[in-house]
Design a protein around this motif. Structure first.
Motif, short mmCIF file in Angstrom:
data_model
loop_
_atom_site.label_atom_id
_atom_site.label_comp_id
_atom_site.label_asym_id
_atom_site.label_seq_id
_atom_site.Cartn_x
_atom_site.Cartn_y
_atom_site.Cartn_z
N ALA A 100 3.44 6.02 -3.61
CA ALA A 100 4.52 6.70 -4.32
C ALA A 100 4.22 6.84 -5.81
CB ALA A 100 5.83 5.94 -4.11
N THR A 101 3.37 5.99 -6.34
CA THR A 101 3.08 6.04 -7.77
C THR A 101 1.80 6.82 -8.10
OG1 THR A 101 1.87 3.94 -7.68
CG2 THR A 101 4.23 3.83 -8.17
N ARG A 102 1.10 7.26 -7.08
CA ARG A 102 -0.13 8.04 -7.32
C ARG A 102 0.22 9.40 -7.88
NH1 ARG A 102 -4.03 8.24 -2.37
NH2 ARG A 102 -4.95 9.76 -3.74
N ARG A 103 -0.58 9.83 -8.81
CA ARG A 103 -0.39 11.16 -9.38
C ARG A 103 -1.38 12.12 -8.74
NH1 ARG A 103 -1.09 10.69 -15.56
NH2 ARG A 103 -3.06 9.90 -14.81
N ALA A 104 -0.97 13.37 -8.70
CA ALA A 104 -1.86 14.41 -8.19
C ALA A 104 -2.98 14.63 -9.22
CB ALA A 104 -1.09 15.71 -7.99
N ALA A 110 0.84 -1.21 0.00
CA ALA A 110 0.00 0.00 0.00
C ALA A 110 0.87 1.26 0.00
CB ALA A 110 -0.93 0.00 1.22
N LEU A 111 1.92 1.25 0.78
CA LEU A 111 2.81 2.41 0.81
C LEU A 111 3.54 2.59 -0.51
CD1 LEU A 111 4.25 2.10 4.42
CD2 LEU A 111 2.61 3.79 3.57
#
Length: 92
Positions: free
Chosen positions: A66-70, A61-62
């Motif tokens: 890190a790969t999520r985009r705004a 999950a962590l």
């Protein structure tokens, strides 16, 4: 009683190594013998195996964070404008 004491000691030994096992950090590596002993314990101890599953899930999950985009700023601005118009009664 001796069996339960042995299991308790093995759980204690394992608990002190589970995080290093999950991290696979080269500076804090477990020896191959430690990995083998830990994996043998995890195969028979549901409680310790659950700790490993939860730790692996948390790590995944962590890593996903890190790969999520705004969100797209233009999209956010459009949504805010629409919400403001709805709140002011301009849209139905």
């Amino acid at each position: 009683m001796i069996t339960s004491l042995r299991m308790m000691l093995t759980c204690h030994w394992s608990a002190r190594r589970i995080q290093r096992y999950l991290d696979a950090d080269p500076s804090e590596q477990l020896t191959s013998e430690e990995v083998q002993r830990l994996e043998q314990h995890l195969a028979v101890c549901d409680r310790c195996a659950q700790v490993v599953r939860e730790g692996a899930g948390l790590k995944a999950a962590l890593a996903g964070l890190a790969t999520r985009r705004a969100p797209d700023p233009a999209r956010v601005a459009r949504l805010r404008l629409r919400a403001r118009r709805i709140a002011e009664g301009e849209l139905g």
